[in-house]
Design an enzyme around this catalytic site. Structure first.
Site, short mmCIF file in Angstrom:
data_model
loop_
_atom_site.label_atom_id
_atom_site.label_comp_id
_atom_site.label_asym_id
_atom_site.label_seq_id
_atom_site.Cartn_x
_atom_site.Cartn_y
_atom_site.Cartn_z
N LYS A 81 21.76 -59.55 -7.88
CA LYS A 81 22.14 -60.95 -8.12
C LYS A 81 23.51 -61.20 -7.49
O LYS A 81 24.44 -60.40 -7.66
CB LYS A 81 22.22 -61.23 -9.63
CG LYS A 81 20.86 -61.28 -10.29
CD LYS A 81 20.97 -61.44 -11.77
CE LYS A 81 21.24 -62.86 -12.18
NZ LYS A 81 21.24 -63.00 -13.66
C1 E4P Z 1 19.74 -65.37 -15.64
O1 E4P Z 1 19.50 -64.55 -14.80
C2 E4P Z 1 20.90 -65.34 -16.55
O2 E4P Z 1 21.12 -64.01 -16.94
C3 E4P Z 1 20.70 -66.11 -17.81
O3 E4P Z 1 19.47 -66.80 -17.82
C4 E4P Z 1 21.87 -66.91 -18.26
O4 E4P Z 1 21.54 -67.58 -19.44
P1 E4P Z 1 22.62 -68.20 -20.44
O5 E4P Z 1 22.99 -69.54 -19.91
O6 E4P Z 1 21.89 -68.30 -21.74
O7 E4P Z 1 23.78 -67.24 -20.49
#
Ligand code: E4P
Length: 215
Positions: A81
């Site tokens: 990522k």
């Molecule tokens: C996605 O890859 C992220 O890890 C995640 O969905 C972030 O979610 P949040 O806004 O609940 O922290």
């Protein structure tokens, strides 16, 4: 639709591995587990046979590329990522040439998703819950990105991220998003409906009244 688990909780992953197509993590999720990073990622990879997303934290393109190469060596299923910045997309473009899979994260606009695809990202992660929290319609962003990707036959896949409740999953599926990444709290709610519980209880109560012949 593929369902990814947005968690580093290995007990959860073990329990639901039969339904889970991949895993997403981020620095917050990893920190929550309080375990050595590499050991945790290796364990996740041993449980789920699908893409396991781990985040690069470097900020400049050359450093992101180096970090991503290291991360990708941990396991064949690793997807790196990379935050949606200009340096990040430069790194994505380099990594695509080297065959490293990437997921451009922290996407909050259709133009960002368009650029990420052009840079060669395998996945983009629009954060719909955080958009909702900011008073914008997160699902509208998913519709926009899906329309654009469909118009141009883009191969980058949308991972609907920052999912907050079961209706987000239904709506993402109706739009045709290929993947949603779901946190454990929401995942467990997907099984449930009060009428299912009531129905089971009623059938059990009635079954007690039936005479069953012994064999
Ligand atoms: C996605 O890859 C992220 O890890 C995640 O969905 C972030 O979610 P949040 O806004 O609940 O922290």
């Amino acid at each position: 639709m593929r369902l990814f688990a947005d968690t580093g909780d290995v007990n959860f992953l073990r329990k639901f591995a039969y339904l889970i197509d991949g895993v997403t993590t981020n620095p917050t999720i990893i920190a929550k587990e309080g375990r050595p990073f590499k050991e945790l990622v290796q364990e996740i990879c041993s449980i789920v046979d699908g893409p396991v997303n781990v985040e690069a934290v470097q900020k400049e393109a050359p450093a992101i590329v180096e970090e991503a190469l290291g991360l990708s060596r941990m396991h064949k299923n690793i997807v790196v990522k990379i935050a949606m910045t200009e340096e990040g997309l430069r790194a994505v473009s380099e990594l695509a040439k080297k065959g490293v899979k990437t997921n451009v994260t922290l996407v909050f606009s259709a133009n960002q998703a368009l650029l990420a695809a052009k840079a060669g990202a395998n996945y983009v992660s629009p954060f719909i819950g955080r958009l909702d929290d900011a008073g914008q319609d997160g699902l509208l962003l998913i519709e926009e990105i899906m329309d654009i990707y469909t118009n141009y036959g883009v191969e980058t896949e949308v991972i609907v991220a920052s999912v907050r409740h079961p209706l987000h999953v239904v709506a993402a599926a109706r739009i045709g998003a290929p993947i949603a990444t779901v946190p454990p709290s929401v995942f467990e709610l997907l099984f449930k409906h009060p009428l299912t519980d009531l129905g089971i209880k009623r059938f059990d109560d009635d079954w007690k009244k039936v005479q069953v012949e012994k064999r």
